[in-house]
Each structure stands twice: as C-alpha cells, then as structure tokens.
Design an enzyme around this catalytic site. Structure first.
Site, short mmCIF file in Angstrom:
data_model
loop_
_atom_site.label_atom_id
_atom_site.label_comp_id
_atom_site.label_asym_id
_atom_site.label_seq_id
_atom_site.Cartn_x
_atom_site.Cartn_y
_atom_site.Cartn_z
N GLY A 47 37.11 -2.43 -6.83
CA GLY A 47 36.38 -3.66 -6.59
C GLY A 47 35.72 -4.29 -7.79
O GLY A 47 36.33 -4.55 -8.83
N ASP A 137 26.47 2.55 2.65
CA ASP A 137 27.66 2.98 1.91
C ASP A 137 28.31 4.18 2.62
O ASP A 137 27.61 5.10 3.05
CB ASP A 137 27.27 3.37 0.49
N LYS A 289 -14.25 9.27 -4.54
CA LYS A 289 -14.34 10.48 -5.35
C LYS A 289 -13.81 11.64 -4.51
O LYS A 289 -14.30 11.88 -3.40
CB LYS A 289 -15.81 10.73 -5.76
N HIS A 290 -12.83 12.35 -5.02
CA HIS A 290 -12.25 13.49 -4.32
C HIS A 290 -11.83 13.12 -2.90
O HIS A 290 -12.17 13.80 -1.93
CB HIS A 290 -13.20 14.69 -4.33
N ASN A 432 -15.43 16.20 9.53
CA ASN A 432 -16.21 15.31 10.37
C ASN A 432 -16.88 14.25 9.50
O ASN A 432 -17.40 14.56 8.43
CB ASN A 432 -17.27 16.09 11.13
N HIS A 538 -7.79 14.42 8.21
CA HIS A 538 -7.83 15.77 7.66
C HIS A 538 -7.04 15.87 6.36
O HIS A 538 -6.29 14.97 6.03
CB HIS A 538 -7.28 16.77 8.67
#
Length: 538
Positions: A47, A137, A289-290, A432, A538
């Site tokens: 092609g 494909d 932060k973190h 929490n 979490h």
C-alpha cells in the site's frame, strides 16, 4: 493440547536478505529503506508504504506480486496470505519447513518492519463508531505476532525509534542480527500488540456500556523511564494510556527537571482536585503534599486564591505541588516562587509568569491546555497481589446531589456554599477524611486516619496552628462548615467538629447511629445535610 517444540537450537546470527516493510507511521521509513537497500536487502512492501519507498527512487516489490493475489476489500486483505506468513513463520533449520517452502514457492522473510493503524489516535480524536472500527488493524498484528514468534530467524521491528539500533546492528555484524537483539525486539512486539488489543477491548466496553467485562486488561506506552519509584530502591516507568484527558500525562513540561514518580502521583491528584472548581465561577488553587491537599481556596483573583490556600497550612505546603484552575499570571507566579515548590500545573501560563518561574530552574512547570471534566467517565486501577482492582472514576459531584436537611435548623446560604466547598475537597482527601471550610477556603484538613474522630481532631489542630502562624485571633474553624467524606459512625466525631467551631455539617449519612448523630447536631443548634453519596479514597 500444547504443541511440543522440535527443540531446534536458535542460530545466533541471521543475515538479512529479505525485508517486509508495512507501516502506518512512516517516520524514518525512507532512511531505513535506503540503509537496507545499500546492504543489498530485497524490499517487500504494501500500500502506502510501497508508494512512499518507490517515490524515493528505491527498488521495492509489492507484496501482491509475491502472493499472486491483489489487495482487495479496500486493503483489508493484502498480507493475510500463506506466502507472507509462511515466509515469516518457517523454521529455516527444519527440513519439513524447508521442503514446504520449496513446494509452495515461499521465500523466507528475515526482517519485518511493521507498525499499526492509528486506532488510539482516532479514538482520542473522537472518531465515530465506523471510523474507529475501520482503524482496527488486523494484518499488522498478525504479521507482528508471526515474526516475533519466529524470532529465532526473523527480526521484528515495530517502533521507528528502533531503526537506528537496527541499522547499527547490521553495520557492526556485517548485515546480520544476533539472537539477543531479536529476542528483545520480539518481547517489545508482543507488548505492543497486547497494548493495542487492550485499547480496542476497552473502547468496545466503553462504547457498548459494558462496565464489568469478562476480561479486563490495562495497557500503556512508556513515556519515560523514571530515576526510581516511590523510594530509591524501586524502579519505575511512566506509561500513558492514550486517554485524551488534560492532566499530568498529557501536559507539556515547560521547564524543570524530570518529574519523579511521587511528583506525577501528587500532580495528578492536585489537578483532578482543582478541576472540581469551575474557572468561570472563581479562580481556585490547590496545594498538595504526599497525595493529600494541605490547602485549597477560591478568591477574587488567582493570587488571592493561592495566598488563601497557603494560609491553611503553610508549613506542609513547603515542597508541595500547586495546581490552579485558570491561566497562571505574573502576580500569582511572583507569590509562588517565594516558597520552595516542586511542581506547578496550570491550564495555561502567561509569558510574564513563565519568565518569573524560569528563575527557579528546578521548579517544574506543566501546562495542560485545559481542565479535565470531573463528570466524565473513565477507569482507575490499582494492583493487589495476583490481581487488579478496576473501577469507574469517582465522577460524583455535589452540585448534582439533592441534599437532604436532617436537622431542625437548615443551613444558611453561606453555610451551604461552604458545605459544598468542603465536600468537594474531602472527595480528594485520603480516607478517613474531615475537612473544615469557611468562605471558600479550607480551614483545616484531617486525612488518612484510622478513626474519623482522629481526622476531625487533627483538622482542628491544623486550624489552630494556622491561626497562630498567620496571627489570627481565632482559628478559621470557628463558624465553619465541616465535611466528612463518609458517614460519622458515632456522635463523637461530630462533637469534636462542633468543639472546633463548626456550625454546619455535610456528610453522606447511612450509619446505624444516624439518629444519635442528628440528635447531637440538634442539641448544639448545628445544621446538617446528608448527601447519600460517599467519597472513600484509599
């Protein structure tokens, strides 16, 4: 039943005599074709690739001349032919295979250079269903898998970035490739087809509203190898899935050193949080932060929003990630660079702000071109031992919830706005989570505690420390709204929030002790609403 190997030892070196080139991404293909031609390699092609190579003045044979069968069905059928796959799969040291090649006039193919239709690009661009299907494909993956399986004899190249390595391998080995090189390329080839099929299967699941399919895979392309993971003894890589969602994976890094594993994780959290706040309504800033926000605020200007977010916990903000919901201007940039910051991420940045930030060479500046839609569907995943946990993205929005007033006193309009603000932030705080907010500004954030009462207490302590640091007469929790991302299981957490000064509460509800919690709120004249939706994180 498993197929038993004939245990023919793989040769170390294979000379490249015939190469099949069939690529959608034509980056570097002419240069590679020239290098192969100079080594006397016979080129086969299909092609558009055939046309490109022929147009460059290089000798190339169309695959249809080899198969004796023309391309048909708009090119859907061109390489799915025994002559092609026999040439890729034949074991050259097996007498039966050699005899079959001779009987059916099959020529061995020693090099397969193949990449695939741009399915993921079409999907990301919003292609309609028929167009997306047409860009799945079939022949490409079949040839890649065939040649990679037969890597004892065939070199499989699927990535244009590997063309220079292939050319060098042929140069240094007198036109041959070594087995270890072919093995590595085969491994990469199978990873490519796996990721490609993953994208297709996930698109089908999304298009057909199949939320929990029988088989689920997660795939991606390596964007960069990281210096290390969460800790220096862990290796890591950053993979992108092709999802067209503004954020850290699609952002442009305007300046600064390579992002670390933790930077990417925190920056993603910061930008997803700030997207909750519409820039049309007010400028907003979040400091992370973190993986937890330490300050979030709106304001009359972006500079004011940043300063208000910083005031919530200026100690924790040191070395944090800053996200804003609109163009980062010079005034805001001037304030941000006064504090050591790891990353700034924004939809846009002014030239003046970029020049100011440029003085801090290690400060990473990311521009996304837009905000992610917090309501859009998507998937999140995390690994567990021996498995994956996959779920839909938490796209719940407090604006879309019918809030239910459960106390004798209904919240004032101001309290209601602060409730919604606090609940938006709590959605992005590790469980929490308890968040106090007042006048579009976080007053205290308690994150990731094993008990909700501890989160409420910590948030109150943080508010007291912020008041001392800022020289305020009292902490901002006085007269604030408090949000809990899940229900208060006992009245003690609520009472702790009331002691800190909260006058309004927003929580999901649903505890067996809801009546006890409601009674405690009524006793202290506190307004409380239930959302009916929780946001565990979490």
């Amino acid at each position: 039943m498993a197929v038993v190997s004939k245990k023919i030892p793989a040769p170390d070196r294979i000379r490249i005599r015939t190469a099949l080139l069939s690529v959608s991404d034509k980056t570097g293909i002419i240069e590679l074709a020239k290098a192969l031609t100079e080594r006397g390699v016979k080129l086969l092609s299909t092609g558009g690739t055939h046309k490109a190579i022929a147009a460059a003045g290089l000798a190339v044979t169309d695959v249809s001349e080899v198969t004796g069968f023309p391309e048909i069905m708009d090119g859907r059928v061109k390489t799915l032919h025994p002559t092609v796959h026999g040439g890729l799969l034949a074991i050259r040291d097996d007498a039966e295979h050699v005899a079959a090649m001779k009987e059916h006039d099959i020529e061995g193919i020693d090099l397969a250079v193949i990449n695939l239709y741009p399915f993921e690009e079409v999907r990301a661009a919003g292609g309609d269903y028929p167009t997306t299907v047409e860009n799945i494909d079939i022949g490409g993956p079949a040839m890649i898998r065939a040649s990679a399986k037969n890597h004892a004899y065939v070199t499989t190249v699927t990535d244009p970035s590997d063309y220079p390595a292939l050319i060098e391998a042929l140069r240094s080995n007198d036109g041959q490739t070594v087995y270890a090189f072919r093995q590595k390329l085969a491994a990469k080839a199978y990873a490519l087809t796996a990721a490609y099929d993953t994208a297709i299967s996930n698109w089908f699941a999304e298009a057909l509203d199949i939320e929990i399919p029988r088989y689920r895979t997660i795939g991606g392309v390596l964007k960069e190898e990281m210096r290390y993971g969460e800790n220096p003894h862990q290796s890591a890589g950053f993979y992108v899935t092709g999802e067209n969602r503004p954020g850290v994976a699609t952002a442009k890094l305007l300046q600064g050193k390579q992002l670390s594993y933790n930077n990417i994780n925190d920056t993603d959290g910061a930008f997803e949080l700030i997207a909750e706040f519409s820039p049309e309504k007010a400028p907003a800033c979040a400091i992370i932060k973190h993986a937890n926000p330490c300050g979030v605020a709106t304001g009359p200007s972006l500079k004011e929003a940043y300063l208000r977010a910083l005031a919530c916990d200026s100690t924790s903000a040191f070395g944090g990630i800053i996200a804003v919901n609109q163009l980062l201007d010079a005034e805001t940039a001037e304030e941000i660079v006064k504090l050591f910051t790891e990353v700034i991420i924004a939809p846009e940045v002014s030239d003046e702000a970029q020049a100011i930030i440029a003085a801090k060479k290690n400060l990473r500046l990311l521009v996304t071109g837009g905000l992610p839609d917090p309501r859009s569907r998507g998937l999140t995943a995390k690994t567990v031992s021996g498995g994956l946990l996959v779920q839909t993205r938490d796209n719940g929005m407090v604006e879309d919830i019918d809030l239910r007033v459960v106390t004798k006193r209904a919240p004032t309009p101001t309290e209601l706005e602060d409730m919604k603000f606090a609940f938006k932030v709590a959605k992005h705080v590790k469980s929490n989570a308890v968040v106090y907010a007042k006048n579009g500004q976080t007053a205290g954030i308690g994150a990731g505690q094993m008990s909700r009462i501890d989160s409420a207490r910590i948030a109150g302590i943080k508010a007291e420390e912020a008041a001392k640091a800022m020289g305020w007469a009292e902490p901002m929790t006085k007269g604030s709204a408090v949000a809990s991302e899940a229900f208060f299981p006992f009245a003690d957490g609520l009472l702790s929030a009331i002691a800190a000064g909260a006058t309004a509460v927003i929580q999901p509800g649903g505890s067996m002790r809801d009546d006890e919690v409601i009674a405690a709120a009524d006793e202290h004249g506190v307004a409380m609403v239930f959302t009916g939706m929780r946001h565990f994180r979490h």
